[in-house]
Each structure stands twice: as C-alpha cells, then as structure tokens.
Motif scaffolding. Structure first.
Motif, PDB file in Angstrom:
ATOM      1  N   THR A  73       0.833  -1.204   0.000  1.00 11.08           N
ATOM      2  CA  THR A  73       0.000   0.000   0.000  1.00 11.08           C
ATOM      3  C   THR A  73       0.866   1.251   0.000  1.00 11.08           C
ATOM      4  O   THR A  73       0.613   2.203  -0.760  1.00 11.08           O
ATOM      5  CB  THR A  73      -0.937  -0.007   1.230  1.00 11.08           C
ATOM      6  OG1 THR A  73      -1.778  -1.157   1.157  1.00 11.08           O
ATOM      7  CG2 THR A  73      -1.776   1.245   1.295  1.00 11.08           C
ATOM      8  N   TRP A  76       2.429   1.650  -3.502  1.00 11.01           N
ATOM      9  CA  TRP A  76       1.472   2.180  -4.480  1.00 11.01           C
ATOM     10  C   TRP A  76       1.167   3.648  -4.210  1.00 11.01           C
ATOM     11  O   TRP A  76       0.985   4.439  -5.136  1.00 11.01           O
ATOM     12  CB  TRP A  76       0.179   1.361  -4.487  1.00 11.01           C
ATOM     13  CG  TRP A  76       0.324   0.070  -5.217  1.00 11.01           C
ATOM     14  CD1 TRP A  76       0.472  -1.166  -4.674  1.00 11.01           C
ATOM     15  CD2 TRP A  76       0.371  -0.116  -6.636  1.00 11.01           C
ATOM     16  NE1 TRP A  76       0.607  -2.113  -5.658  1.00 11.01           N
ATOM     17  CE2 TRP A  76       0.541  -1.487  -6.878  1.00 11.01           C
ATOM     18  CE3 TRP A  76       0.285   0.742  -7.723  1.00 11.01           C
ATOM     19  CZ2 TRP A  76       0.621  -2.025  -8.152  1.00 11.01           C
ATOM     20  CZ3 TRP A  76       0.357   0.206  -9.004  1.00 11.01           C
ATOM     21  CH2 TRP A  76       0.524  -1.154  -9.209  1.00 11.01           C
ATOM     22  N   TRP A  77       1.134   4.049  -2.945  1.00  8.07           N
ATOM     23  CA  TRP A  77       0.880   5.442  -2.616  1.00  8.07           C
ATOM     24  C   TRP A  77       2.034   6.335  -3.087  1.00  8.07           C
ATOM     25  O   TRP A  77       1.826   7.427  -3.590  1.00  8.07           O
ATOM     26  CB  TRP A  77       0.670   5.578  -1.109  1.00  8.07           C
ATOM     27  CG  TRP A  77       0.358   6.974  -0.673  1.00  8.07           C
ATOM     28  CD1 TRP A  77      -0.771   7.682  -0.923  1.00  8.07           C
ATOM     29  CD2 TRP A  77       1.200   7.827   0.087  1.00  8.07           C
ATOM     30  NE1 TRP A  77      -0.686   8.930  -0.363  1.00  8.07           N
ATOM     31  CE2 TRP A  77       0.519   9.044   0.278  1.00  8.07           C
ATOM     32  CE3 TRP A  77       2.471   7.670   0.641  1.00  8.07           C
ATOM     33  CZ2 TRP A  77       1.058  10.096   0.983  1.00  8.07           C
ATOM     34  CZ3 TRP A  77       3.006   8.722   1.349  1.00  8.07           C
ATOM     35  CH2 TRP A  77       2.304   9.922   1.508  1.00  8.07           C
ATOM     36  N   SER A  80       2.335   5.895  -7.498  1.00 10.76           N
ATOM     37  CA  SER A  80       1.201   5.992  -8.415  1.00 10.76           C
ATOM     38  C   SER A  80       0.898   7.443  -8.772  1.00 10.76           C
ATOM     39  O   SER A  80       1.178   8.370  -8.011  1.00 10.76           O
ATOM     40  CB  SER A  80      -0.027   5.355  -7.782  1.00 10.76           C
ATOM     41  OG  SER A  80      -1.133   5.486  -8.628  1.00 10.76           O
ATOM     42  N   SER A  82      -2.200   8.519  -9.159  1.00 10.66           N
ATOM     43  CA  SER A  82      -3.316   8.875  -8.267  1.00 10.66           C
ATOM     44  C   SER A  82      -3.133   8.084  -6.973  1.00 10.66           C
ATOM     45  O   SER A  82      -3.694   7.003  -6.809  1.00 10.66           O
ATOM     46  CB  SER A  82      -4.656   8.569  -8.923  1.00 10.66           C
ATOM     47  OG  SER A  82      -4.719   7.217  -9.292  1.00 10.66           O
ATOM     48  N   ASP A  85      -6.314   6.602  -4.526  1.00 11.04           N
ATOM     49  CA  ASP A  85      -7.095   5.471  -5.047  1.00 11.04           C
ATOM     50  C   ASP A  85      -6.238   4.226  -5.216  1.00 11.04           C
ATOM     51  O   ASP A  85      -6.692   3.105  -4.943  1.00 11.04           O
ATOM     52  CB  ASP A  85      -7.746   5.845  -6.382  1.00 11.04           C
ATOM     53  CG  ASP A  85      -8.897   6.824  -6.204  1.00 11.04           C
ATOM     54  OD1 ASP A  85      -9.422   6.932  -5.078  1.00 11.04           O
ATOM     55  OD2 ASP A  85      -9.263   7.482  -7.193  1.00 11.04           O
ATOM     56  N   ALA A  86      -4.995   4.392  -5.673  1.00 11.42           N
ATOM     57  CA  ALA A  86      -4.123   3.238  -5.857  1.00 11.42           C
ATOM     58  C   ALA A  86      -3.770   2.594  -4.522  1.00 11.42           C
ATOM     59  O   ALA A  86      -3.765   1.360  -4.390  1.00 11.42           O
ATOM     60  CB  ALA A  86      -2.858   3.639  -6.603  1.00 11.42           C
ATOM     61  N   SER A  89      -6.824   0.816  -3.205  1.00 16.25           N
ATOM     62  CA  SER A  89      -7.024  -0.414  -3.977  1.00 16.25           C
ATOM     63  C   SER A  89      -6.034  -1.489  -3.547  1.00 16.25           C
ATOM     64  O   SER A  89      -6.397  -2.674  -3.423  1.00 16.25           O
ATOM     65  CB  SER A  89      -6.874  -0.129  -5.470  1.00 16.25           C
ATOM     66  OG  SER A  89      -7.852   0.773  -5.906  1.00 16.25           O
ATOM     67  N   ALA A  90      -4.783  -1.097  -3.329  1.00 16.38           N
ATOM     68  CA  ALA A  90      -3.774  -2.062  -2.887  1.00 16.38           C
ATOM     69  C   ALA A  90      -4.135  -2.620  -1.513  1.00 16.38           C
ATOM     70  O   ALA A  90      -4.026  -3.827  -1.273  1.00 16.38           O
ATOM     71  CB  ALA A  90      -2.403  -1.409  -2.862  1.00 16.38           C
ATOM     72  N   HIS A 146      -8.436   0.715  -8.639  1.00 13.56           N
ATOM     73  CA  HIS A 146      -7.329   0.500  -9.570  1.00 13.56           C
ATOM     74  C   HIS A 146      -7.069  -1.008  -9.563  1.00 13.56           C
ATOM     75  O   HIS A 146      -6.447  -1.530  -8.638  1.00 13.56           O
ATOM     76  CB  HIS A 146      -6.079   1.251  -9.104  1.00 13.56           C
ATOM     77  CG  HIS A 146      -6.145   2.714  -9.331  1.00 13.56           C
ATOM     78  ND1 HIS A 146      -5.180   3.393 -10.024  1.00 13.56           N
ATOM     79  CD2 HIS A 146      -7.062   3.637  -8.975  1.00 13.56           C
ATOM     80  CE1 HIS A 146      -5.489   4.679 -10.068  1.00 13.56           C
ATOM     81  NE2 HIS A 146      -6.643   4.846  -9.429  1.00 13.56           N
ATOM     82  N   ALA A 149      -3.380  -2.383  -9.137  1.00  8.76           N
ATOM     83  CA  ALA A 149      -2.880  -2.308  -7.760  1.00  8.76           C
ATOM     84  C   ALA A 149      -3.550  -3.362  -6.881  1.00  8.76           C
ATOM     85  O   ALA A 149      -2.881  -4.039  -6.090  1.00  8.76           O
ATOM     86  CB  ALA A 149      -3.112  -0.913  -7.191  1.00  8.76           C
TER      87      ALA A 149
END
Length: 168
Positions: A73, A76-77, A80, A82, A85-86, A89-90, A146, A149
């Motif tokens: 997470t 992805w933060w 990404s 965005s 949201d990514a 989603s992760a 996403h 992700a």
C-alpha cells in the motif's frame, strides 16, 4: 449388425475394461513394497531438524500477509499517479488475501485438537467463498478501484504462503 452395415457414427465395440484393470493390478503386485525412511536416512536427506515442529503458525502467516499489504500500500501510494485510489485499492487487494486466511486460522484455533479432513475442506470452502464475496463487494462498492494495484497486491499477499513454507 455386420461391419459393412454399421454407420460411421456408431462406436466400435470395446474390449471389457476389466482386462486393462487386471493388467494394471498385476503390475502393481510386482513392484517393491514402500519402505519408510529411518530416522538416520531422513536426517541425511532433510537435515538434523527433520523432526522439529514448524515455528510457522497460521496466525504468523496472516501477520506476514498484513505486513506485506501495508508495504505494498505504501509503495502504491508513493509510486502511483493517483496515490489515494491506488493505495486504497492495494490495501483492499491485500485484505482480500488475508481476511479469508485469518478466518481459516481462527477456525483452526477454535477446533483445537479436533481437526479433521472435513473441517479443513469446510475451512477452504469458507476461504474461497469469502474471497469471492470480497472481490464482488469491492467491484460494486468501490467505483474508483485500480484493478492493477488491487490484483498485484492480492497475488503478492497469497505468495506469503510460499515464503512461510520455505522458512519452516
């Protein structure tokens, strides 16, 4: 019905299946019986800790899955376009991986020493049903998902089982 009058669509007569079974059975009888390894042979093959119980418990595996979900997470933060949201989603993908495992581990703990094959199969069925329900809930309940992700984190979370087996 003669051979000439038989249509091309009718199956050819087969020899009884019993003859094939009897041949297979004869082959089995000629093989050497299976002899279990002695303690010394097992230690030579698998090392001196062959008889030691595994220190990897189901709850430790779930803990490792949660930790991996948090790391993914964060990744992805940070990476990404965005990030909100990514990352969400992760995290959801990780949760879809570890929540069913946590339910299964809890079921094992509650059953204690009474674990049977039937209870393990039921536990696996609960895991599958929970995973499907969570995937459907995310698909319908989170419009900004996403999928890359979510799915990558989900698959990474499931791979923790392989790591746990390797660390035994």
């Amino acid at each position: 019905m003669t051979e000439k009058s038989r249509s091309n669509f009718e199956p050819e007569p087969q020899a009884p299946a019993r003859a094939a079974y009897e041949a297979w059975d004869d082959e089995q009888e000629q093989e050497k019986p299976i002899v279990p390894l002695t303690r010394a042979q097992a230690e030579r093959l698998f090392g001196p800790d062959v008889g030691r119980a595994s220190s990897v418990t189901p709850f430790r595996v779930v803990g490792a899955q949660v930790l991996l979900s948090l790391v993914a997470t964060l990744a992805w933060w940070l990476l990404s376009a965005s990030p909100r949201d990514a990352a969400l989603s992760a995290w959801l993908g990780g949760m879809i991986g570890w929540i069913p495992g946590a339910l299964f581990a809890l079921r094992l703990r509650i059953s204690g020493d009474r674990v049977s094959v039937g209870s393990l199969v039921t536990g696996e069925a609960i895991k599958v049903a929970t995973t499907i329900a969570l995937l459907v809930a995310v698909a319908y309940g989170f419009p900004g998902v996403h999928w890359i992700a979510l799915l990558i984190t989900f698959v990474l979370t499931l791979k923790v089982y392989w790591l746990a087996m390797a660390l035994k």
